[in-house]
Scaffold this motif. Structure first.
Motif, PDB file in Angstrom:
ATOM      1  N   THR A   9      42.146  51.089  38.682  1.00 26.95           N
ATOM      2  CA  THR A   9      42.003  50.882  40.116  1.00 26.95           C
ATOM      3  C   THR A   9      41.991  49.397  40.436  1.00 26.95           C
ATOM      4  OG1 THR A   9      40.636  51.385  42.053  1.00 26.95           O
ATOM      5  CG2 THR A   9      39.469  50.934  40.006  1.00 26.95           C
ATOM      6  N   LYS A  10      42.375  49.076  41.656  1.00 28.43           N
ATOM      7  CA  LYS A  10      42.320  47.677  42.092  1.00 28.43           C
ATOM      8  C   LYS A  10      40.884  47.255  42.357  1.00 28.43           C
ATOM      9  CE  LYS A  10      46.774  48.128  44.442  1.00 28.43           C
ATOM     10  NZ  LYS A  10      47.425  48.239  45.777  1.00 28.43           N
ATOM     11  N   VAL A  11      40.111  48.170  42.957  1.00 23.73           N
ATOM     12  CA  VAL A  11      38.724  47.864  43.322  1.00 23.73           C
ATOM     13  C   VAL A  11      37.820  49.013  42.899  1.00 23.73           C
ATOM     14  CG1 VAL A  11      37.104  47.364  45.187  1.00 23.73           C
ATOM     15  CG2 VAL A  11      39.440  46.496  45.314  1.00 23.73           C
ATOM     16  N   LEU A  12      36.773  48.683  42.149  1.00 26.99           N
ATOM     17  CA  LEU A  12      35.772  49.667  41.770  1.00 26.99           C
ATOM     18  C   LEU A  12      34.480  49.324  42.504  1.00 26.99           C
ATOM     19  CD1 LEU A  12      34.918  52.063  39.920  1.00 26.99           C
ATOM     20  CD2 LEU A  12      34.142  50.343  38.273  1.00 26.99           C
ATOM     21  N   LYS A  93      36.081  39.722  30.449  1.00 25.61           N
ATOM     22  CA  LYS A  93      37.540  39.539  30.469  1.00 25.61           C
ATOM     23  C   LYS A  93      38.134  40.365  31.606  1.00 25.61           C
ATOM     24  CE  LYS A  93      38.171  43.200  26.994  1.00 25.61           C
ATOM     25  NZ  LYS A  93      36.723  43.538  26.920  1.00 25.61           N
ATOM     26  N   ARG A  94      39.381  40.026  31.955  1.00 23.74           N
ATOM     27  CA  ARG A  94      40.079  40.767  33.007  1.00 23.74           C
ATOM     28  C   ARG A  94      41.213  41.568  32.384  1.00 23.74           C
ATOM     29  NH1 ARG A  94      38.997  35.889  35.489  1.00 23.74           N
ATOM     30  NH2 ARG A  94      37.648  36.050  37.308  1.00 23.74           N
ATOM     31  N   PRO A  95      41.476  42.766  32.906  1.00 24.19           N
ATOM     32  CA  PRO A  95      40.695  43.434  33.947  1.00 24.19           C
ATOM     33  C   PRO A  95      39.311  43.817  33.442  1.00 24.19           C
ATOM     34  CG  PRO A  95      42.313  44.940  33.017  1.00 24.19           C
ATOM     35  CD  PRO A  95      42.610  43.595  32.430  1.00 24.19           C
ATOM     36  N   THR A 104      34.275  58.724  31.150  1.00 21.69           N
ATOM     37  CA  THR A 104      35.405  58.077  31.806  1.00 21.69           C
ATOM     38  C   THR A 104      35.246  56.561  31.737  1.00 21.69           C
ATOM     39  OG1 THR A 104      35.590  59.918  33.354  1.00 21.69           O
ATOM     40  CG2 THR A 104      36.694  57.883  33.966  1.00 21.69           C
ATOM     41  N   THR A 105      36.358  55.878  31.510  1.00 17.97           N
ATOM     42  CA  THR A 105      36.394  54.424  31.537  1.00 17.97           C
ATOM     43  C   THR A 105      37.212  53.982  32.749  1.00 17.97           C
ATOM     44  OG1 THR A 105      36.206  54.193  29.129  1.00 17.97           O
ATOM     45  CG2 THR A 105      37.155  52.343  30.324  1.00 17.97           C
ATOM     46  N   PHE A 106      36.657  53.073  33.517  1.00 11.33           N
ATOM     47  CA  PHE A 106      37.349  52.544  34.692  1.00 11.33           C
ATOM     48  C   PHE A 106      37.795  51.115  34.399  1.00 11.33           C
ATOM     49  CE2 PHE A 106      34.401  55.746  36.205  1.00 11.33           C
ATOM     50  CZ  PHE A 106      35.193  56.508  37.064  1.00 11.33           C
ATOM     51  N   VAL A 107      39.085  50.873  34.588  1.00 10.78           N
ATOM     52  CA  VAL A 107      39.651  49.538  34.406  1.00 10.78           C
ATOM     53  C   VAL A 107      40.015  49.018  35.797  1.00 10.78           C
ATOM     54  CG1 VAL A 107      41.482  48.189  33.329  1.00 10.78           C
ATOM     55  CG2 VAL A 107      40.562  50.205  32.147  1.00 10.78           C
ATOM     56  N   THR A 108      39.501  47.838  36.157  1.00 11.77           N
ATOM     57  CA  THR A 108      39.630  47.396  37.545  1.00 11.77           C
ATOM     58  C   THR A 108      39.865  45.892  37.659  1.00 11.77           C
ATOM     59  OG1 THR A 108      38.532  47.419  39.697  1.00 11.77           O
ATOM     60  CG2 THR A 108      37.124  47.153  37.762  1.00 11.77           C
ATOM     61  N   ASP A 109      40.557  45.503  38.725  1.00 12.45           N
ATOM     62  CA  ASP A 109      40.829  44.083  38.970  1.00 12.45           C
ATOM     63  C   ASP A 109      39.688  43.399  39.716  1.00 12.45           C
ATOM     64  OD1 ASP A 109      43.485  44.186  37.863  1.00 12.45           O
ATOM     65  OD2 ASP A 109      44.117  45.234  39.671  1.00 12.45           O
ATOM     66  N   VAL A 267      24.632  35.243  45.185  1.00 15.20           N
ATOM     67  CA  VAL A 267      25.965  35.135  45.772  1.00 15.20           C
ATOM     68  C   VAL A 267      26.082  33.788  46.475  1.00 15.20           C
ATOM     69  CG1 VAL A 267      26.313  37.617  46.059  1.00 15.20           C
ATOM     70  CG2 VAL A 267      25.217  36.312  47.893  1.00 15.20           C
ATOM     71  N   MET A 268      27.319  33.350  46.668  1.00 17.69           N
ATOM     72  CA  MET A 268      27.555  32.100  47.374  1.00 17.69           C
ATOM     73  C   MET A 268      27.152  32.253  48.833  1.00 17.69           C
ATOM     74  SD  MET A 268      31.255  30.930  45.816  1.00 17.69           S
ATOM     75  CE  MET A 268      31.333  29.558  46.976  1.00 17.69           C
ATOM     76  N   GLN A 269      26.629  31.188  49.407  1.00 21.74           N
ATOM     77  CA  GLN A 269      26.170  31.245  50.790  1.00 21.74           C
ATOM     78  C   GLN A 269      27.311  31.643  51.724  1.00 21.74           C
ATOM     79  OE1 GLN A 269      24.193  27.710  52.065  1.00 21.74           O
ATOM     80  NE2 GLN A 269      23.673  28.504  54.087  1.00 21.74           N
ATOM     81  N   GLY A 270      27.041  32.628  52.587  1.00 19.50           N
ATOM     82  CA  GLY A 270      28.053  33.081  53.534  1.00 19.50           C
ATOM     83  C   GLY A 270      29.141  33.921  52.912  1.00 19.50           C
ATOM     84  N   SER A 271      28.887  34.436  51.710  1.00 21.63           N
ATOM     85  CA  SER A 271      29.897  35.188  50.976  1.00 21.63           C
ATOM     86  C   SER A 271      29.212  36.250  50.128  1.00 21.63           C
ATOM     87  CB  SER A 271      30.706  34.234  50.091  1.00 21.63           C
ATOM     88  OG  SER A 271      31.479  34.922  49.146  1.00 21.63           O
ATOM     89  N   THR A 272      30.011  37.114  49.510  1.00 22.03           N
ATOM     90  CA  THR A 272      29.477  38.068  48.530  1.00 22.03           C
ATOM     91  C   THR A 272      29.981  37.740  47.128  1.00 22.03           C
ATOM     92  OG1 THR A 272      31.301  39.630  48.893  1.00 22.03           O
ATOM     93  CG2 THR A 272      29.335  39.893  50.269  1.00 22.03           C
ATOM     94  N   GLU A 273      30.569  36.562  46.965  1.00 22.55           N
ATOM     95  CA  GLU A 273      31.096  36.142  45.668  1.00 22.55           C
ATOM     96  C   GLU A 273      29.944  35.837  44.715  1.00 22.55           C
ATOM     97  OE1 GLU A 273      33.853  32.912  46.065  1.00 22.55           O
ATOM     98  OE2 GLU A 273      34.655  33.718  47.945  1.00 22.55           O
ATOM     99  N   THR A 274      30.052  36.340  43.504  1.00 21.48           N
ATOM    100  CA  THR A 274      29.044  36.089  42.482  1.00 21.48           C
ATOM    101  C   THR A 274      29.511  34.950  41.582  1.00 21.48           C
ATOM    102  OG1 THR A 274      29.976  37.593  40.826  1.00 21.48           O
ATOM    103  CG2 THR A 274      28.523  38.554  42.511  1.00 21.48           C
ATOM    104  N   SER A 275      28.830  34.756  40.475  1.00 26.62           N
ATOM    105  CA  SER A 275      29.177  33.671  39.551  1.00 26.62           C
ATOM    106  C   SER A 275      30.438  33.956  38.753  1.00 26.62           C
ATOM    107  CB  SER A 275      28.003  33.394  38.604  1.00 26.62           C
ATOM    108  OG  SER A 275      27.613  34.582  37.923  1.00 26.62           O
ATOM    109  N   ILE A 276      30.974  35.170  38.841  1.00 31.79           N
ATOM    110  CA  ILE A 276      32.239  35.504  38.171  1.00 31.79           C
ATOM    111  C   ILE A 276      33.277  35.856  39.234  1.00 31.79           C
ATOM    112  CG2 ILE A 276      33.428  37.141  36.658  1.00 31.79           C
ATOM    113  CD1 ILE A 276      30.907  37.398  35.024  1.00 31.79           C
ATOM    114  N   PRO A 277      34.406  35.142  39.294  1.00 31.72           N
ATOM    115  CA  PRO A 277      35.451  35.462  40.269  1.00 31.72           C
ATOM    116  C   PRO A 277      35.923  36.911  40.128  1.00 31.72           C
ATOM    117  CG  PRO A 277      35.881  33.330  39.245  1.00 31.72           C
ATOM    118  CD  PRO A 277      34.752  33.960  38.482  1.00 31.72           C
ATOM    119  N   GLY A 278      36.065  37.573  41.250  1.00 28.54           N
ATOM    120  CA  GLY A 278      36.513  38.967  41.232  1.00 28.54           C
ATOM    121  C   GLY A 278      35.371  39.968  41.208  1.00 28.54           C
TER     122      GLY A 278
END
Length: 326
Positions: A9-12, A93-95, A104-109, A267-278
């Motif tokens: 999936t693209k998004v989990l 690692k990515r994905p 079940t194993t989910f592989v996601t971007d 998360v970054m201020q004003g965002s939902t980004e964590t310390s790992i991109p994606g």
């Protein structure tokens, strides 16, 4: 690994409270075809909340009903909702790779973490001994069993006052035990509590021991200790409700993402980004300040939009790396 046991999936989305379902709705509208794994408590904490009076558009709504509506909405938008529990998540690692209890194993971007928070406990041996036999952290789950009985609630914040008020629907008397002489709850809740003849606050006390019987197993009383004098008082009670707040459910990522304030995902201020991109985080998992359903839903929206932007930039960068065919 068999193909049957692997999903791509693209998004989990991991978690199914207001943050998770809202993320599923927005990610679906962005045509990202998200998969949402509900977790051990589908619907999150609101499924154990009786009357919700602060959800915009609803003067009053039952928590479980609201979560059913959110799930239905997410599915209608195209989000695939799966009843399963993610037991491990590899962000090295990515994905990214997530493994569920079902095998079940989910592989996601991209990953949107919305695992919420869980009830805190005092850590007493007697509390543990009577969990499920008179000791509970969920009034809406277990209050019905104490019709006409005397019960106690431990805590001094919104959760404690809300639980005490709800329990008056069943109990003959509710004693609210708090270590201080003032509550941290919202004023409107305190006013309701103080006007309720069934609720009696007991200030400057802490729970020292839960007292009960083994045959049949059940609570008969609590022993409370005065925080200054140390004097012990025994209070008859058939039910003990621990309402001292919640802790973020960050076990999946505690060794992988940057945390703060006792385990909340940073998360970054004003965002939902964590310390790992994606990897994005939303709701009570990251919110140590507001902890409201409406703010969780707002963060779920932000997380889906952040994930959409990340994937668009990621795909654009990948296309630039491809050498043109002459």
């Amino acid at each position: 690994m068999s193909q049957l046991a692997q999903r791509r999936t693209k998004v989990l989305v991991i978690g199914s409270g207001p943050a998770g379902y809202t993320a599923g709705i927005y990610a679906s509208r962005a045509m990202l075809e998200p998969i949402l794994v509900q977790g051990i408590e589908p619907g999150g904490q609101l499924t154990t909340t009786n009357e919700v009076e602060n959800w915009p558009g609803d003067t009053e709504v039952q928590g479980p009903d609201l979560m059913v509506r959110m799930e239905t909405h997410a599915k209608a938008m195209g989000c695939e909702v799966i009843s399963d529990y993610i037991s491990s998540l590899d962000l090295s690692k990515r994905p990214f790779v997530a493994k569920a209890d079902s095998g079940t194993t989910f592989v996601t971007d991209a990953v949107i973490l919305a695992t919420g928070a869980r009830a805190k406990w005092l850590g007493l041996d007697s509390e543990e001994a009577f969990k499920g036999f008179g000791v509970s952290a969920c009034a809406t789950c277990d209050g019905f069993f104490y019709r006409g009985q005397e019960i106690v609630v431990i805590g001094g914040g919104n959760t404690a006052v809300e639980e005490a008020l709800f329990l008056t629907n069943f109990a003959s008397k509710v004693t609210l035990i708090h270590r201080r002489d003032e509550l941290r709850a919202e004023k409107i809740l305190i006013d309701r509590m103080m006007k309720n003849p069934k609720i009696e606050p007991l200030w400057h006390h802490i729970l020292d021991e839960v007292v009960g019987e083994d045959r049949p197993k059940g609570v008969t009383a609590v022993r409370v200790k005065h925080v200054d004098s140390g004097e012990i008082t025994e209070i008859p009670a058939k039910g003990v409700f621990i309402a001292i707040g919640h802790a973020p459910a960050s076990e999946l990522v505690k060794e992988q993402l940057e945390l703060h304030h006792g385990g909340y995902v940073k998360v970054m201020q004003g965002s939902t980004e964590t310390s790992i991109p994606g990897v994005f985080a939303a709701g009570d998992l990251t919110d140590h300040n507001y902890r409201q359903a409406v703010t969780s839903a707002g963060m779920g929206c932000m997380a889906a939009l952040d994930a959409e932007r990340f994937l668009a930039e990621h795909n654009a960068a990948a296309l630039l790396e491809i050498e043109p065919v002459l």
